[in-house]
Design an enzyme around this catalytic site. Structure first.
Site, PDB file in Angstrom:
ATOM      1  N   GLY A  68      14.942  -3.014  16.861  1.00  0.00           N
ATOM      2  CA  GLY A  68      15.923  -2.489  15.525  1.00  0.00           C
ATOM      3  C   GLY A  68      15.013  -2.576  14.223  1.00  0.00           C
ATOM      4  O   GLY A  68      13.937  -3.489  14.387  1.00  0.00           O
ATOM      5  N   ARG A  69      15.436  -2.181  12.958  1.00  0.00           N
ATOM      6  CA  ARG A  69      14.848  -2.172  12.374  1.00  0.00           C
ATOM      7  C   ARG A  69      16.065  -3.110  10.808  1.00  0.00           C
ATOM      8  O   ARG A  69      17.156  -2.158  11.673  1.00  0.00           O
ATOM      9  CB  ARG A  69      13.909  -1.423  11.372  1.00  0.00           C
ATOM     10  CG  ARG A  69      13.119  -1.336  13.100  1.00  0.00           C
ATOM     11  CD  ARG A  69      12.087  -0.089  11.907  1.00  0.00           C
ATOM     12  NE  ARG A  69      11.726  -0.188  10.798  1.00  0.00           N
ATOM     13  CZ  ARG A  69      10.667  -1.195  10.477  1.00  0.00           C
ATOM     14  NH1 ARG A  69       9.433  -1.529  11.391  1.00  0.00           N
ATOM     15  NH2 ARG A  69       9.891  -1.200   9.006  1.00  0.00           N
ATOM     16  N   HIS A 108       4.380  34.673  23.900  1.00  0.00           N
ATOM     17  CA  HIS A 108       4.599  34.827  26.116  1.00  0.00           C
ATOM     18  C   HIS A 108       3.127  33.970  25.465  1.00  0.00           C
ATOM     19  O   HIS A 108       2.073  35.154  25.098  1.00  0.00           O
ATOM     20  CB  HIS A 108       4.857  35.617  26.708  1.00  0.00           C
ATOM     21  CG  HIS A 108       4.945  35.315  28.257  1.00  0.00           C
ATOM     22  ND1 HIS A 108       5.631  34.576  28.703  1.00  0.00           N
ATOM     23  CD2 HIS A 108       4.279  35.520  29.347  1.00  0.00           C
ATOM     24  CE1 HIS A 108       4.925  34.710  30.235  1.00  0.00           C
ATOM     25  NE2 HIS A 108       4.289  35.685  29.951  1.00  0.00           N
ATOM     26  N   LYS A 168       1.053   6.963  16.496  1.00  0.00           N
ATOM     27  CA  LYS A 168       0.890   8.653  16.860  1.00  0.00           C
ATOM     28  C   LYS A 168      -0.292   8.486  17.519  1.00  0.00           C
ATOM     29  O   LYS A 168      -0.610   8.852  18.260  1.00  0.00           O
ATOM     30  CB  LYS A 168       1.434   9.468  15.895  1.00  0.00           C
ATOM     31  CG  LYS A 168       2.916   9.468  15.703  1.00  0.00           C
ATOM     32  CD  LYS A 168       4.106   9.411  17.066  1.00  0.00           C
ATOM     33  CE  LYS A 168       5.075   8.595  17.126  1.00  0.00           C
ATOM     34  NZ  LYS A 168       5.360   7.541  16.106  1.00  0.00           N
ATOM     35  N   THR A 182       5.911   1.886   4.756  1.00  0.00           N
ATOM     36  CA  THR A 182       5.771   1.935   6.939  1.00  0.00           C
ATOM     37  C   THR A 182       5.282   2.700   7.481  1.00  0.00           C
ATOM     38  O   THR A 182       4.216   2.243   8.609  1.00  0.00           O
ATOM     39  CB  THR A 182       7.672   0.826   7.070  1.00  0.00           C
ATOM     40  OG1 THR A 182       7.661   0.071   6.908  1.00  0.00           O
ATOM     41  CG2 THR A 182       7.344   0.966   9.190  1.00  0.00           C
ATOM     42  N   ALA A 222       0.797  -1.133  -0.168  1.00  0.00           N
ATOM     43  CA  ALA A 222       0.092  -0.182  -0.145  1.00  0.00           C
ATOM     44  C   ALA A 222       0.515   1.599  -0.303  1.00  0.00           C
ATOM     45  O   ALA A 222       1.923   1.205   0.437  1.00  0.00           O
ATOM     46  CB  ALA A 222      -0.847   0.047   1.265  1.00  0.00           C
ATOM     47  N   GLY A 232      12.995  -5.057  24.449  1.00  0.00           N
ATOM     48  CA  GLY A 232      14.318  -3.659  23.592  1.00  0.00           C
ATOM     49  C   GLY A 232      13.450  -2.352  24.251  1.00  0.00           C
ATOM     50  O   GLY A 232      12.073  -1.768  24.543  1.00  0.00           O
ATOM     51  N   GLY A 233      14.823  -1.663  25.197  1.00  0.00           N
ATOM     52  CA  GLY A 233      14.478  -0.236  24.793  1.00  0.00           C
ATOM     53  C   GLY A 233      14.376   0.953  24.379  1.00  0.00           C
ATOM     54  O   GLY A 233      15.024   1.670  25.045  1.00  0.00           O
ATOM     55  N   ALA A 245      10.795  -4.972  20.153  1.00  0.00           N
ATOM     56  CA  ALA A 245      11.472  -3.875  19.279  1.00  0.00           C
ATOM     57  C   ALA A 245      12.646  -3.844  19.507  1.00  0.00           C
ATOM     58  O   ALA A 245      13.054  -2.660  20.326  1.00  0.00           O
ATOM     59  CB  ALA A 245      10.591  -3.005  20.024  1.00  0.00           C
TER      60      ALA A 245
END
Length: 464
Positions: A271-272, A443, A52, A42, A38, A182-183, A269
């Site tokens: 890494g890739r 501000h 997100k 990724t 698609a 995986g952190g 998780a």
């Protein structure tokens, strides 16, 4: 076999690929783009965007839960609940809208889009397996933009209850017990979201700290927040695989002790890796940089008129890097003289709190031989952060001592990702501390922390 020809063939329609194709089409280059699944790759389909969405939903739910008890804002609500299946449907709707948008943009730019698996026949042609049969495409120039995929641990192959980030983002129920192996940023982003949704989360990290790509000062607020959420973080711990009953993860701890952690789901998780298989790269004579395709400052590979962009070329594996590369290669394909001369690539970690880095850290600047000055402004002294209950974190500026040129900016805090472009712009334009300090910042905003950090580095901070 149907035969097609074009000036530019782009293989992969992730952020880098589709931007390359669209820009090339705008420049009048006859372009074909081939995508296996698609459009959007990724990032759009199973990465940046859906993650997100999950993080946002988890934060909203967490705040609702917070308001069931005593709180500073005096808000009181009934006990909330979440239907994750409905949340996932909302997330999928966003993905579908963006996916359709990419398809429409490709069409508007005159790009021919083909869905199918491409395999190189040689450096000028590929064969694409489509639902309608095989197609042979001949091209004057080819761009490899096949992206990356989750790295799989041999002792924890994906399947059933062992999932990648893709599987985690497709869950329709919150697991009672989630183990994150995986952190790094992917594991902590999803792990934090699941913790806020009610999961009991344990993070197993092989090294001695989380988010090891960042310095400890930046990650300390994240570690504190994980503890506040009740997330268990096991450092110097190695995931060995499942036990015989396949209902617990075997972990070797520092010193050799072992533990068995029961789970409902395990998110791996760690890494890739570059997606270089199943596309016939062995038919080409490409110089590699380890597992990645080696490129020069024009994203050209070792073969003439064969380019590569994005994750397949290595770190940093960031969508916005791929986008910039894709646009540049399109200009080159149209005859332009462009070459890569970017000063920094900002990076954002969407943990709680968020982390932003642009340019050099203090240690990196010193390692490169710079004498530096730094300035740090904490959000505990920022009015806007106080009113948003986002006092955790700070903004830090790193500048060359001799001329005050800004070399790097790092920050951590709630919503700090929205300042990433300002940080990158300052570095890209060669701004000095005086430029930032002398710019009126609205501000009350968190962006005032940027100005205050610059003032601190100059030795005359106002609000600290």
């Amino acid at each position: 076999m149907e035969e097609l020809s074009c000036q530019l063939l782009v293989i992969g329609s992730g952020p880098g690929g589709y931007v390359c194709a669209i820009r090339a089409g705008q420049l009048g280059v006859d372009t074909i783009i081939v995508e296996a699944k698609a459009h959007g790759g990724t990032c759009l389909n199973v990465g940046c965007i859906p993650s997100k969405a999950l993080i946002h939903a988890a934060e909203e739910y967490s705040r609702a839960v917070h308001f069931t008890g005593d709180n500073n804002l005096g808000i009181s609500v009934q006990k909330p609940r979440i239907e994750l299946k409905k949340t996932v449907a909302w997330k999928d709707g966003i993905v579908a809208r963006l996916n359709g948008g990419v398809t429409a943009l490709l069409k508007r730019a005159g790009v021919r889009a083909i869905i199918g698996q491409a395999r190189f026949r040689d450096g000028k042609s590929v064969i694409v397996e489509t639902d309608m049969g095989k197609q042979l495409i001949r091209a004057q120039k080819i761009v490899i933009a096949t992206g990356s995929e989750p790295f799989e641990i041999p002792s924890l192959p994906f399947g059933r209850d062992v999932i990648s980030s893709t599987g985690a983002l497709a869950l329709t129920e919150v697991p009672n017990r989630l183990i994150v192996v995986g952190g790094g940023y992917i594991g902590l982003e999803i792990g934090t979201a699941m913790s806020k949704l009610g999961a009991e989360v344990t993070v197993v990290e092989f090294v001695d700290r989380i988010l090891p790509q960042y310095d400890r000062e930046l990650t300390r607020p994240v570690a504190d927040r994980l503890a506040a959420l009740g997330v268990t973080v096991m450092l110097n711990a190695k995931a060995e695989g499942l036990n015989a009953a396949k209902d617990a993860l075997k972990v070797t701890l520092e010193g050799g002790d072992e533990a068995a952690l029961p789970f409902d789901k395990i998110l791996v998780a760690v890494g890739r890796k570059a997606r270089t298989h199943d596309c016939g790269l062995e038919e080409l004579s490409l110089r590699m940089n380890g597992p990645f395709i080696q490129i020069d400052d024009r994203c050209q590979t070792s073969m003439h008129d064969v380019y590569a962009i994005g994750d397949v070329t290595g770190e940093p594996m960031l969508a916005h890097r791929a986008i910039a590369q894709g646009e540049m290669v399109a200009e080159i394909a149209a005859g332009g003289p462009q070459a890569w001369d970017r000063q920094c690539i900002p990076a954002v970690c969407f943990t709680d709190p968020e982390i932003v880095t642009a340019g050099l850290s203090p240690d990196e600047a010193v390692e490169q031989g710079h004498e530096i000055v730094t300035g740090k402004f904490p959000f505990t002294a920022n009015g806007r952060a106080m009113t948003m209950e986002n006092e955790s974190g700070f903004i830090r500026v790193v500048a060359r001592a001799s001329d005050h040129v800004i070399l790097g900016i790092q920050a951590t805090g709630g919503g700090i990702s929205e300042l990433a472009a300002s940080f990158a712009l300052a570095i890209e334009m060669g701004a000095r501390l005086e430029d930032v300090a002398g710019t009126i910042h609205a501000h009350p905003t968190q962006s005032e922390g940027f100005q205050e950090a610059a003032l601190k580095a100059l030795g005359h901070a106002i609000h600290i």
